[in-house]
Enzyme design. Sequence first.
Site, PDB file in Angstrom:
ATOM      1  N   GLY A  71      99.606  33.666 -50.694  1.00  0.00           N
ATOM      2  CA  GLY A  71     100.915  34.054 -50.160  1.00  0.00           C
ATOM      3  C   GLY A  71     101.665  32.879 -49.556  1.00  0.00           C
ATOM      4  O   GLY A  71     102.883  32.746 -49.733  1.00  0.00           O
ATOM      5  N   GLN A 179     102.408  42.091 -47.712  1.00  0.00           N
ATOM      6  CA  GLN A 179     101.821  43.280 -47.075  1.00  0.00           C
ATOM      7  C   GLN A 179     102.158  44.570 -47.831  1.00  0.00           C
ATOM      8  O   GLN A 179     101.477  45.567 -47.681  1.00  0.00           O
ATOM      9  CB  GLN A 179     102.324  43.409 -45.631  1.00  0.00           C
ATOM     10  CG  GLN A 179     101.801  42.343 -44.691  1.00  0.00           C
ATOM     11  CD  GLN A 179     100.331  42.527 -44.327  1.00  0.00           C
ATOM     12  OE1 GLN A 179      99.776  43.611 -44.422  1.00  0.00           O
ATOM     13  NE2 GLN A 179      99.693  41.448 -43.926  1.00  0.00           N
ATOM     14  N   SER A 199      99.927  38.015 -52.404  1.00  0.00           N
ATOM     15  CA  SER A 199      98.659  37.370 -52.032  1.00  0.00           C
ATOM     16  C   SER A 199      97.487  38.267 -52.412  1.00  0.00           C
ATOM     17  O   SER A 199      97.569  39.486 -52.278  1.00  0.00           O
ATOM     18  CB  SER A 199      98.643  37.109 -50.529  1.00  0.00           C
ATOM     19  OG  SER A 199      97.345  36.728 -50.123  1.00  0.00           O
ATOM     20  N   CYS A 325      97.266  35.363 -36.607  1.00  0.00           N
ATOM     21  CA  CYS A 325      97.617  34.049 -36.070  1.00  0.00           C
ATOM     22  C   CYS A 325      97.706  34.084 -34.554  1.00  0.00           C
ATOM     23  O   CYS A 325      97.245  33.171 -33.885  1.00  0.00           O
ATOM     24  CB  CYS A 325      98.938  33.570 -36.635  1.00  0.00           C
ATOM     25  SG  CYS A 325      99.655  32.208 -35.704  1.00  0.00           S
TER      26      CYS A 325
END
Length: 384
Positions: A71, A179, A199, A325
């Site tokens: 991604g 997503q 992704s 993250c």
Amino acid sequence: MSKIYMDHAATTYVKPEVLEAMMPYFSEKFGNGSSIHSEGREAKKALEAARQSIAQALGAKPTEIYFTSGGSESDNWAIKGAAFSRMDQGKHIIISAIEHHAVLDPCHYLKKFGFEITELKVDEDGLINLDDLKKAIRDDTVLVSIMTANNEIGTIQPVEEAAKIAHEKGVLFHTDAVQAVGQIPIDLSNSAIDLLSISGHKLYALNGVGALYIKDGVEIDNLIHGGAQERNRRAGTENIACIVGLGKAFELAKSNMESESKRLTVLRDKLIQSVLAEIPESRLNGHPTKRLPNNVNFSFKNVDGEAILINLDLMGIACSTGSACTSACTGPSYVLQALGMEYRWTNGSVRLTLGARTTEEDIDTVVGALKETMNRLRMITFKA
Ligand SMILES: *Cc1c(COP(=O)(O)O)cnc(C)c1O
């Protein structure tokens, strides 16, 4: 203690069918897709079959699918590729304030080359305003990039409408659909979207593989220069095994998306309703209905999100605060801040993302564990 994994937005496990499809390409079928011999041709065939599966699931043509390393690469390629190919027409890009870092950071980097970035604000549910987008487009705007669905709060944006607005002004439109793919229908056959990022590891395939959809006729600069792979647009010997897995993951997603989305939506709403009803000073972040079937994001007032996470982990429940993250970065999530929330709410946020193995029993266990955790943490706060 049985473990409950509620962090599918961070990464998914590889489905057994996906792994099985991949296995031969590690050993017997190890050819290089660019070689002339039969081993090479076999690899090339597998590569093109995967491309076909992905194109079919998205309503795209196989010639519009380009394999990447994931991604992040797809987002970087779309943003930098579009920007550099059009910099003589203008240096203005529009994104939303809640894009993933894989979109935000390439845009930040482009400022070095004189680009200006407009970040569209979102409302308290995380939705962009299409009128704001119309007003933000200038004569020198070359790209609009709005994510299909947000990774932290699950809010689904009106990307098709946004793409049409961009197109009316002759501006390219990119969407990070990492997503959303496999969870909500995406049909590019009659779409204004020019570029779309995918992704593998959010879709039950492996990490380190992804794809960028580039609509036929759309020219963007290359990001990875070298060999002639991917029709001269993305150099590097193809990761055949992972690509085969990605193709399989798309086939599985296409065949069961409708029923699986319904199943997850029921479980999602049970989790939301139970927590909001049973835990005081809790709220749902993100749009109540325009949200991914597997995404739940709560805030608990005056409680520390990391403390919640650690407590749940000790009870065998894996989830995250905000995005994956933010567990490595400090400070409250920029996404929750963009919703206009105060610190005493943003600090106590927990993202729970469901997946193919999530059961109703898991939901009940998680609700119980959250209640217990909140009782304990709020007791400590009270004593102090
Ligand atoms: C995970 C994620 C990415 C990055 O994808 P990788 O394959 O991990 O590089 C980009 N955008 C969104 C919305 C994501 O959730």
